[in-house]
Design a protein around this motif. Sequence first.
Motif, short mmCIF file in Angstrom:
data_model
loop_
_atom_site.label_atom_id
_atom_site.label_comp_id
_atom_site.label_asym_id
_atom_site.label_seq_id
_atom_site.Cartn_x
_atom_site.Cartn_y
_atom_site.Cartn_z
N LEU A 1 54.88 45.33 34.45
CA LEU A 1 54.25 44.09 34.87
C LEU A 1 53.24 44.37 35.98
CD1 LEU A 1 57.36 41.76 35.00
CD2 LEU A 1 55.69 41.96 33.17
N SER A 2 52.19 43.57 36.00
CA SER A 2 51.16 43.67 37.03
C SER A 2 50.84 42.30 37.57
CB SER A 2 49.88 44.28 36.45
OG SER A 2 50.08 45.61 36.15
N GLN A 3 50.13 42.29 38.68
CA GLN A 3 49.69 41.03 39.26
C GLN A 3 48.17 41.00 39.21
OE1 GLN A 3 50.76 40.40 43.34
NE2 GLN A 3 50.68 38.19 43.13
N ASP A 4 47.60 39.92 38.67
CA ASP A 4 46.15 39.80 38.56
C ASP A 4 45.53 39.68 39.95
OD1 ASP A 4 43.81 39.45 36.79
OD2 ASP A 4 43.67 37.54 37.86
N HIS B 1 41.73 41.59 34.71
CA HIS B 1 41.08 42.35 35.78
C HIS B 1 40.26 41.43 36.70
CE1 HIS B 1 42.15 46.45 34.74
NE2 HIS B 1 41.96 46.13 33.46
N GLY B 2 40.81 40.25 36.99
CA GLY B 2 40.15 39.33 37.91
C GLY B 2 39.00 38.54 37.32
N LYS C 1 46.45 35.91 40.85
CA LYS C 1 47.76 36.29 41.41
C LYS C 1 48.92 36.02 40.44
CE LYS C 1 45.77 37.37 45.27
NZ LYS C 1 45.23 38.69 45.36
N GLU C 2 48.62 35.96 39.15
CA GLU C 2 49.66 35.74 38.13
C GLU C 2 50.29 37.07 37.74
OE1 GLU C 2 49.37 32.66 34.82
OE2 GLU C 2 47.30 33.23 35.24
N ILE C 3 51.56 37.03 37.42
CA ILE C 3 52.26 38.20 36.90
C ILE C 3 52.05 38.23 35.39
CG2 ILE C 3 54.51 39.32 36.65
CD1 ILE C 3 53.58 39.22 39.52
N CYS D 1 47.18 43.22 29.27
CA CYS D 1 47.14 41.93 28.57
C CYS D 1 46.60 40.88 29.53
CB CYS D 1 48.53 41.52 28.09
SG CYS D 1 49.22 42.61 26.86
N MET D 2 46.00 39.84 28.97
CA MET D 2 45.48 38.78 29.83
C MET D 2 46.62 37.88 30.32
SD MET D 2 43.60 36.35 27.13
CE MET D 2 44.45 35.69 25.72
N THR D 3 46.34 37.12 31.37
CA THR D 3 47.34 36.21 31.92
C THR D 3 47.36 34.92 31.11
OG1 THR D 3 45.80 35.14 33.43
CG2 THR D 3 46.91 37.12 34.24
N LYS D 4 48.26 34.03 31.44
CA LYS D 4 48.35 32.75 30.73
C LYS D 4 47.13 31.87 30.98
CE LYS D 4 53.33 32.71 30.58
NZ LYS D 4 54.56 32.06 31.02
#
Length: 59
Positions: free
Chosen positions: A27-30, A49-50, A34-36, A41-44
């Motif tokens: 898992l990463s944080q954008d 990558h910001g 700041k989404e996990i 993969c893209m966030t919801k």
Amino acid sequence: MAVQKSKPTRSKRGMRRSHDKLSVPMLSQDKFSKEIHIRHCMTKKFFYHGKLILKKNTN
């Protein structure tokens, strides 16, 4: 139907099953939202990558 010549050993059975375990997803944080999220993969909210990579169609 093929019939085995001899019983597989415990060692061979263990080698076959060695890849069956489940792994925890990385898992990463954008940076921006700041989404996990799952790595690569893209966030919801469609950030990667910001950067906003998809716009929702509000029609």
